[in-house]
Design an enzyme around this catalytic site. Sequence first.
Site, PDB file in Angstrom:
ATOM      1  CB  ALA A 170      -0.901  -0.007   1.225  1.00  0.00           C
ATOM      2  CG  ASN A 171       0.016   4.598  -1.914  1.00  0.00           C
ATOM      3  OD1 ASN A 171      -0.762   5.439  -1.487  1.00  0.00           O
ATOM      4  ND2 ASN A 171      -0.230   3.909  -3.020  1.00  0.00           N
ATOM      5  NE  ARG A 172       4.691   7.101   4.623  1.00  0.00           N
ATOM      6  CZ  ARG A 172       4.786   6.363   5.715  1.00  0.00           C
ATOM      7  NH1 ARG A 172       3.757   6.249   6.518  1.00  0.00           N
ATOM      8  NH2 ARG A 172       5.919   5.742   5.999  1.00  0.00           N
TER       9      ARG A 172
END
Length: 402
Positions: A212-214
């Site tokens: 995932a990412n932020r």
Amino acid sequence: MSLAGKRILLVISGGIAAYKSLDLIRRLRERGASVRAVMTQGACEFITPLSVGALTADTVFTDLFDREDEHDVGHIRLARDCDLVLIAPATADLMAKMATGQASDLATAVLLATNKPVLAAPAMNPAMWSHPATRRNVETLKGDGISFVGPETGEMAESGEAGEGRMSEPLTIVAAVEAMLAGESDRPLAGKTAIVTSGPTHEPIDPVRYIANRSSGRQGHAIAAALARLGADVTLVSGPVTIPDPVGVKVIHVERASEMLDAVTAKLPADIAVMVAAVADWRVATASDNKIKKQAGEGPPALELAENPDILKTVGHHGERPRIVVGFAAETADVIDNARAKLERKGADMIVANDVSPATGIMGGTRNTVRIVSQDGVENWPDMDKDEVAGKLARLIAEKIA
Ligand code: C5P
């Protein structure tokens, strides 16, 4: 959008979030609205009628049986001499009273008597928000035609507890007010369809783990809402986020890039595409059907990655390419050069470039500093709230499509 000439009746009930209502009044008034406030007794425990009155520059109404006020204005006139009734914060208690039609104080009497649109911005402890009684009341109120903005997920002011229940930020509430009050005359995108992507994607490694990412989805969600405010028929394709669905928008929730691509292309043809999602560039080539186990004596497993489809590029070169295609470029270096290259490569009309180096706090934050890169050159916008960036971008899109 301007709220010039609009009259907002602001009902403030008794929650710690009432302190944010002071800023909310300021934000509404700087857009040209006049604000008249009704405070519950509980609200007066948190903020004073004096400070509210100083900001609204009007009488603050607190008492149903105030002889002067009832004679002068009266609760029925208060309820009707406005364009919209805004409840911020809307406590669990006030909503329970509304849901059962009580009129035991001025705020509830006004809410029962009004024939104007009502928008509620709930604020309460997460346990109270998720309680079945509150859930029932919210459903009842929705059925009665009350609109809601928020609550959001975050830390509570009083307890430090985290969860859903925090009142939306003033500018988000202002945006929802604008959406409800937008008249036909200020809907340059009426009759146009738009697709917006937002949030991160989750690419599974196995049934319990993912890449995932932020990305929070704040910017993409705000853009979807801003396009809808200008009259567009908007479909938002959102990756997994913790923020609420925006007002007035159809939302399709997806997890992976491949699902996002399918949802986007299924919505073509459309007039506008704004691809804001932070789509994972890579997925795990073959996600395991079972949880990958730690094996004694064996090292960590190697993850073989495969490239994800580029959704923006697919849309930018599609046979049914929307008339306006906008992409984002989140970079940590050479922002403009990268954005220019992206314009060509992805077949976009406009790239909204921003520097997401950790020091900027943009990724996951509420503010954004962007530059608009198109064939016409580069436009630098000042540091703004993400809702404001969204409003300005929606206007720009409306101008380009006109
Ligand atoms: O190439 P890069 O990821 O920097 O491009 C960012 C832009 O492309 C954003 O608008 C993003 O939404 C879009 N994008 C996409 N699909 C991908 C990767 C990026 O739509 N797989």
